[in-house]
Write an enzyme that holds these catalytic residues in place. Sequence first.
Site, PDB file in Angstrom:
ATOM      1  N   ASP A   1      23.201  28.852 -30.033  1.00 55.01           N
ATOM      2  CA  ASP A   1      23.267  27.655 -30.867  1.00 55.01           C
ATOM      3  C   ASP A   1      21.867  27.169 -31.200  1.00 55.01           C
ATOM      4  O   ASP A   1      20.887  27.562 -30.567  1.00 55.01           O
ATOM      5  CB  ASP A   1      24.092  26.545 -30.201  1.00 55.01           C
TER       6      ASP A   1
ATOM      7  N   ASN B   1      30.166  16.853 -21.824  1.00 59.77           N
ATOM      8  CA  ASN B   1      31.433  16.510 -22.501  1.00 59.77           C
ATOM      9  C   ASN B   1      32.359  17.720 -22.600  1.00 59.77           C
ATOM     10  O   ASN B   1      33.341  17.694 -23.342  1.00 59.77           O
ATOM     11  CB  ASN B   1      31.153  15.948 -23.902  1.00 59.77           C
TER      12      ASN B   1
ATOM     13  N   HIS C   1      31.438  20.699 -23.711  1.00 60.10           N
ATOM     14  CA  HIS C   1      31.121  21.643 -24.780  1.00 60.10           C
ATOM     15  C   HIS C   1      30.651  22.981 -24.208  1.00 60.10           C
ATOM     16  O   HIS C   1      30.081  23.060 -23.128  1.00 60.10           O
ATOM     17  CB  HIS C   1      30.154  21.064 -25.821  1.00 60.10           C
TER      18      HIS C   1
ATOM     19  N   GLU D   1      31.652  21.286 -29.721  1.00 57.75           N
ATOM     20  CA  GLU D   1      31.920  19.949 -29.209  1.00 57.75           C
ATOM     21  C   GLU D   1      33.434  19.701 -29.108  1.00 57.75           C
ATOM     22  O   GLU D   1      34.232  20.475 -29.670  1.00 57.75           O
ATOM     23  CB  GLU D   1      31.301  18.915 -30.165  1.00 57.75           C
TER      24      GLU D   1
HETATM   25  P1  PGA Z   1      22.348  21.718 -19.157  1.00 56.23           P
HETATM   26  O1  PGA Z   1      23.136  21.829 -20.516  1.00 56.23           O
HETATM   27  O2  PGA Z   1      22.280  23.103 -18.577  1.00 56.23           O
HETATM   28  O3  PGA Z   1      20.989  21.215 -19.567  1.00 56.23           O
HETATM   29  O4  PGA Z   1      23.090  20.780 -18.273  1.00 56.23           O
HETATM   30  C1  PGA Z   1      24.358  22.472 -20.541  1.00 56.23           C
HETATM   31  C2  PGA Z   1      24.984  22.308 -21.906  1.00 56.23           C
HETATM   32  O5  PGA Z   1      24.914  21.209 -22.484  1.00 56.23           O
HETATM   33  O6  PGA Z   1      25.584  23.265 -22.400  1.00 56.23           O
END
Ligand code: PGA
Length: 254
Positions: free
Chosen positions: A74, A143, A145, A150
């Site tokens: 992404d 959340n 995702h 999302e």
């Molecule tokens: P993080 O992000 O590893 O910084 O917790 C994970 C994500 O949002 O996919």
Amino acid sequence: MTEQAGGWSLRVVDSYDEVASIAADAVTETVARVPDAAITLPTGSTPIGMYEELVRRVRAGEIDLNHAHIFTLDEYLGQRPDDVASLTRWLFETFLTPAGIPDTNIHLVPAAADDPEAAAAAYEADLAVHGGLELAVLGLGPNGHIAFNEPGSPPDSRTRVLDLEPGTIRQSEEYWKGDTAVPHRAMTLGLGTILEARRIVLIVSGASKSEIVRASLEGPQTLDVPASWLRNVGSRLEVVLDRAAASGLSDTAG
Ligand code: PGA
């Protein structure tokens, strides 16, 4: 490791370092079996230990990544690989450059294309030419995702542009320590594209994720929690948690 009702496996380990080394093992095993495998890898805080371990293995001659094809997961819409808030730039600095991945084997989600929709379809076609994903290593968003899929992302969604939730934008701004504004839209590899991977390794660390881990693994499968659809892929899914991330689960026997 425990096998869950859907056939996927759950591994709860004592430390973040173990999560990192299990994820690095998945990459190592994949390229040993399929040297030119198409692999997608996450950005964020969670995979940093995995990247350190992979770079160590490359330097020690324990893994050969010269033939693997890395497809990025992404990117914020409009960001180019040398932009300050570019996830691609982060991945180059953290992994792709130190691991010496040949440029010709790096496939970037085309978030800065003039025609994002056409470019997203071309990205999917490029992935198909390389046989689809052999391995997807994934982090879990607060959340739920997966990549930037999302809440609301259908489990059959393909690579596309979408709006980020306010919480995701805040998470991103904190990650860049407030140095830079973060675009409010992104391009992500589709949830459906990811779910087709022949091996999926979800890595999660820390107590702050324990509730979303519970919702993802034990709650209803719902558009509100994109990660809940991972449970549909049976034994192709392996979930690796440290004890803190697993602390909300009803069964944490690992
Ligand atoms: P993080 O992000 O590893 O910084 O917790 C994970 C994500 O949002 O996919």
